[in-house]
Scaffold this motif. Structure first.
Motif, PDB file in Angstrom:
ATOM      1  N   SER A 103     116.761  20.542-146.822  1.00 41.63           N
ATOM      2  CA  SER A 103     117.366  20.608-145.488  1.00 41.63           C
ATOM      3  C   SER A 103     118.341  21.772-145.400  1.00 41.63           C
ATOM      4  CB  SER A 103     118.066  19.294-145.146  1.00 41.63           C
ATOM      5  OG  SER A 103     119.067  18.999-146.096  1.00 41.63           O
ATOM      6  N   GLU A 104     119.077  22.044-146.466  1.00 42.21           N
ATOM      7  CA  GLU A 104     119.981  23.200-146.478  1.00 42.21           C
ATOM      8  C   GLU A 104     119.191  24.503-146.420  1.00 42.21           C
ATOM      9  OE1 GLU A 104     123.767  21.494-149.088  1.00 42.21           O
ATOM     10  OE2 GLU A 104     122.000  22.315-150.109  1.00 42.21           O
ATOM     11  N   ALA A 105     118.073  24.548-147.135  1.00 42.11           N
ATOM     12  CA  ALA A 105     117.231  25.751-147.127  1.00 42.11           C
ATOM     13  C   ALA A 105     116.698  26.029-145.732  1.00 42.11           C
ATOM     14  CB  ALA A 105     116.075  25.589-148.115  1.00 42.11           C
ATOM     15  N   ALA A 106     116.314  24.969-145.012  1.00 46.43           N
ATOM     16  CA  ALA A 106     115.756  25.138-143.664  1.00 46.43           C
ATOM     17  C   ALA A 106     116.791  25.684-142.689  1.00 46.43           C
ATOM     18  CB  ALA A 106     115.216  23.809-143.157  1.00 46.43           C
ATOM     19  N   ARG A 107     118.065  25.430-142.957  1.00 44.38           N
ATOM     20  CA  ARG A 107     119.134  25.895-142.047  1.00 44.38           C
ATOM     21  C   ARG A 107     119.804  27.178-142.516  1.00 44.38           C
ATOM     22  NH1 ARG A 107     120.589  20.485-142.830  1.00 44.38           N
ATOM     23  NH2 ARG A 107     122.415  21.187-144.010  1.00 44.38           N
ATOM     24  N   SER A 108     119.489  27.616-143.722  1.00 37.75           N
ATOM     25  CA  SER A 108     120.188  28.750-144.313  1.00 37.75           C
ATOM     26  C   SER A 108     119.940  30.050-143.548  1.00 37.75           C
ATOM     27  CB  SER A 108     119.748  28.945-145.765  1.00 37.75           C
ATOM     28  OG  SER A 108     120.280  30.150-146.298  1.00 37.75           O
ATOM     29  N   PRO A 109     120.985  30.865-143.332  1.00 41.17           N
ATOM     30  CA  PRO A 109     120.786  32.173-142.699  1.00 41.17           C
ATOM     31  C   PRO A 109     119.991  33.132-143.591  1.00 41.17           C
ATOM     32  CG  PRO A 109     123.038  31.938-143.489  1.00 41.17           C
ATOM     33  CD  PRO A 109     122.402  30.588-143.621  1.00 41.17           C
ATOM     34  N   LEU A 110     119.788  32.763-144.849  1.00 41.45           N
ATOM     35  CA  LEU A 110     119.033  33.600-145.787  1.00 41.45           C
ATOM     36  C   LEU A 110     117.577  33.144-145.928  1.00 41.45           C
ATOM     37  CD1 LEU A 110     121.713  33.876-148.634  1.00 41.45           C
ATOM     38  CD2 LEU A 110     121.259  35.511-146.803  1.00 41.45           C
ATOM     39  N   ARG A 111     117.136  32.228-145.060  1.00 37.47           N
ATOM     40  CA  ARG A 111     115.801  31.662-145.235  1.00 37.47           C
ATOM     41  C   ARG A 111     114.683  32.680-145.020  1.00 37.47           C
ATOM     42  NH1 ARG A 111     117.830  29.942-140.418  1.00 37.47           N
ATOM     43  NH2 ARG A 111     116.549  30.190-138.546  1.00 37.47           N
ATOM     44  N   ASN A 112     114.968  33.799-144.370  1.00 37.60           N
ATOM     45  CA  ASN A 112     113.936  34.814-144.142  1.00 37.60           C
ATOM     46  C   ASN A 112     113.876  35.865-145.248  1.00 37.60           C
ATOM     47  OD1 ASN A 112     113.074  33.745-141.651  1.00 37.60           O
ATOM     48  ND2 ASN A 112     114.752  34.757-140.587  1.00 37.60           N
ATOM     49  N   VAL A 113     114.759  35.762-146.245  1.00 38.99           N
ATOM     50  CA  VAL A 113     114.785  36.755-147.325  1.00 38.99           C
ATOM     51  C   VAL A 113     113.720  36.398-148.355  1.00 38.99           C
ATOM     52  CG1 VAL A 113     116.163  37.824-149.142  1.00 38.99           C
ATOM     53  CG2 VAL A 113     117.242  37.157-146.973  1.00 38.99           C
ATOM     54  N   ILE A 114     112.723  37.261-148.510  1.00 37.61           N
ATOM     55  CA  ILE A 114     111.674  37.002-149.489  1.00 37.61           C
ATOM     56  C   ILE A 114     111.918  37.832-150.751  1.00 37.61           C
ATOM     57  CG2 ILE A 114     109.977  36.301-147.780  1.00 37.61           C
ATOM     58  CD1 ILE A 114     108.669  39.011-148.018  1.00 37.61           C
ATOM     59  N   THR A 115     111.449  37.326-151.869  1.00 38.37           N
ATOM     60  CA  THR A 115     111.703  37.975-153.159  1.00 38.37           C
ATOM     61  C   THR A 115     110.489  38.741-153.675  1.00 38.37           C
ATOM     62  OG1 THR A 115     111.095  35.901-154.276  1.00 38.37           O
ATOM     63  CG2 THR A 115     113.436  36.273-153.828  1.00 38.37           C
ATOM     64  N   ARG A 116     109.389  38.674-152.943  1.00 47.47           N
ATOM     65  CA  ARG A 116     108.180  39.380-153.352  1.00 47.47           C
ATOM     66  C   ARG A 116     107.398  39.777-152.111  1.00 47.47           C
ATOM     67  NH1 ARG A 116     104.617  36.456-157.987  1.00 47.47           N
ATOM     68  NH2 ARG A 116     106.732  35.853-158.610  1.00 47.47           N
ATOM     69  N   ALA A 117     106.946  41.028-152.040  1.00 46.78           N
ATOM     70  CA  ALA A 117     106.155  41.501-150.902  1.00 46.78           C
ATOM     71  C   ALA A 117     105.269  42.643-151.356  1.00 46.78           C
ATOM     72  CB  ALA A 117     107.056  41.962-149.765  1.00 46.78           C
ATOM     73  N   LEU A 118     104.123  42.769-150.729  1.00 46.88           N
ATOM     74  CA  LEU A 118     103.228  43.886-151.022  1.00 46.88           C
ATOM     75  C   LEU A 118     103.807  45.170-150.459  1.00 46.88           C
ATOM     76  CD1 LEU A 118      99.632  42.546-150.274  1.00 46.88           C
ATOM     77  CD2 LEU A 118     100.686  42.910-152.507  1.00 46.88           C
ATOM     78  N   GLY A 119     103.743  46.247-151.249  1.00 47.11           N
ATOM     79  CA  GLY A 119     104.100  47.570-150.759  1.00 47.11           C
ATOM     80  C   GLY A 119     105.519  48.005-151.007  1.00 47.11           C
ATOM     81  N   THR A 120     106.396  47.087-151.376  1.00 46.72           N
ATOM     82  CA  THR A 120     107.805  47.446-151.543  1.00 46.72           C
ATOM     83  C   THR A 120     108.115  47.964-152.943  1.00 46.72           C
ATOM     84  OG1 THR A 120     108.344  45.153-152.105  1.00 46.72           O
ATOM     85  CG2 THR A 120     108.548  45.804-149.788  1.00 46.72           C
ATOM     86  N   GLN A 121     107.199  47.723-153.880  1.00 50.28           N
ATOM     87  CA  GLN A 121     107.359  48.191-155.254  1.00 50.28           C
ATOM     88  C   GLN A 121     106.037  48.767-155.750  1.00 50.28           C
ATOM     89  OE1 GLN A 121     109.431  45.308-157.866  1.00 50.28           O
ATOM     90  NE2 GLN A 121     109.719  44.066-156.021  1.00 50.28           N
ATOM     91  N   VAL A 122     106.115  49.461-156.880  1.00 50.13           N
ATOM     92  CA  VAL A 122     104.914  50.079-157.443  1.00 50.13           C
ATOM     93  C   VAL A 122     103.885  49.027-157.816  1.00 50.13           C
ATOM     94  CG1 VAL A 122     104.012  51.483-159.340  1.00 50.13           C
ATOM     95  CG2 VAL A 122     106.187  52.096-158.266  1.00 50.13           C
TER      96      VAL A 122
END
Length: 274
Positions: A176-195
C-alpha cells in the motif's frame, strides 16, 4: 502419449489516456511466429515514442526471422540442427532480441543528442513451436507486466524492475505504501539507457483456456489486480468470458483505467490459449 497442440489468438488496444498529449506506448505481435510485445517509452520530446517503437520493431524482426529459420530446419529431413546456426532455442532467441533492441535504442540516442537518455520498458511473450506445444517464455525489462488468468483467477507472472518494488522485496515498504509513493514511477531497468540490459526470463506451461495479459503501467497504476481479474471474467453480449472477443476485453480494461483517472498511456495485449 502425445499432447494436444494448443493454438493462440490475440488482440491489442492502446490509448493515450486522459492526461497525456501523446502516446509513448507501442505494441506488436505475430500469432504465426508466436511473439507478443508491449513497450512503454520514456524520454523528452518524441524520444519515448521512438524508443518503444524501435524496441517493438527490433524484437518482432529478429524473432520472426529466427522462428522462420527454425521452422525451415525442422522441415528439412536429416537437417544437422546442432550444427546449424539458425537453430536456436526460444530462450536464446528472446535474449538475442533484447540485445538487438537495446543496441538499436542506445546507438540511436548516441547519434542524436535530442534523444539522449531515451529508453523503454518491454514485456513480451514467446510461444513455443508445435513440438514444444505447452510452453511459453515471458521476458520483461522495467515495470510493464504480464498476467495469466487461469480458472478465473489472475496471477502476476513478472516482477517489476522498479525502486518501490525493490523496497517491498527488502521489507522496507508495504504494498500500500508502494502504491502511494511519489517514487512509484522510478524504474531500475530499461532498454536503451545502458550499453547492456539483462532481461528477466520466465518459463511457463500453458493450458487451453489460459489468458495472458501484457500491459503497460498505465493500466496497473489505475486498476488493482482484483479489478483486472473481474473485468477479464465479465461476460460480453451474453458470451462466456472464455469466448469473449479479445479486442472487447482490451477495450473494457482501457475504459476502466480511463474512468479511474487515465493519468498515463494505456496498452493491453491479450493472448488466448485454445
Amino acid at each position: 502419449m502425445a499432447t494436444a497442440v494448443v493454438r493462440y489468438s490475440a488482440a491489442a488496444v492502446t490509448d493515450r489516456g486522459r492526461k497525456r498529449s501523446s502516446n509513448e506506448d507501442a505494441f506488436g505481435y505475430s500469432v504465426e511466429h508466436g511473439v507478443y510485445i508491449v513497450c512503454d517509452g520514456m524520454g523528452g520530446a518524441a524520444a519515448g515514442e521512438i524508443a518503444s517503437s524501435l524496441a517493438v520493431d527490433e524484437v518482432l524482426k529478429l524473432v520472426t526471422e529466427r522462428v522462420a529459420e527454425r521452422t525451415a530446419v525442422h522441415a528439412t529431413p536429416n537437417a544437422e540442427e546442432e550444427d546449424n546456426p539458425s537453430h536456436h532455442s526460444l530462450p536464446s532467441i528472446a535474449e538475442e532480441a533484447v540485445v538487438a533492441a537495446n543496441h538499436a535504442i542506445h546507438s540511436r540516442a548516441q547519434r542524436n543528442a535530442r534523444l539522449n537518455g531515451m529508453g523503454t520498458t518491454l514485456v513480451a511473450l514467446l510461444a513455443s513451436m508445435p513440438e514444444e506445444d505447452r510452453r511459453v517464455w515471458i521476458l520483461n525489462v522495467g515495470d510493464s507486466r504480464c498476467y495469466r488468468l487461469r480458472g478465473r483467477h489472475i496471477q502476476l507472472c513478472t516482477q517489476d524492475h522498479s525502486l518501490v518494488e525493490e523496497q517491498v522485496r527488502l521489507g522496507r515498504m508495504s504494498r500500500s505504501e508502494a502504491a502511494r509513493s511519489p517514487l512509484r514511477n522510478v524504474i531500475t531497468r530499461a532498454l536503451g539507457t545502458q550499453v547492456s540490459v539483462p532481461p528477466a526470463l520466465i518459463e511457463a506451461e500453458v493450458e487451453p483456456g489460459d489468458l495472458f495479459l501484457l500491459c503497460s503501467d498505465g493500466l496497473t497504476r489505475e486498476l488493482s489486480d482484483e479489478k483486472i481479474e473481474s473485468i477479464l471474467n465479465t461476460s460480453i453480449g451474453g458470451m462466456n468470458p472464455e469466448s469473449a472477443p479479445l479486442d472487447e476485453l482490451c477495450n473494457r480494461l482501457i475504459q476502466a483505467a480511463n474512468k479511474a483517472g487515465g493519468h498515463d498511456n494505456i496498452t493491453c495485449l491479450i493472448v488466448r490459449v485454445d
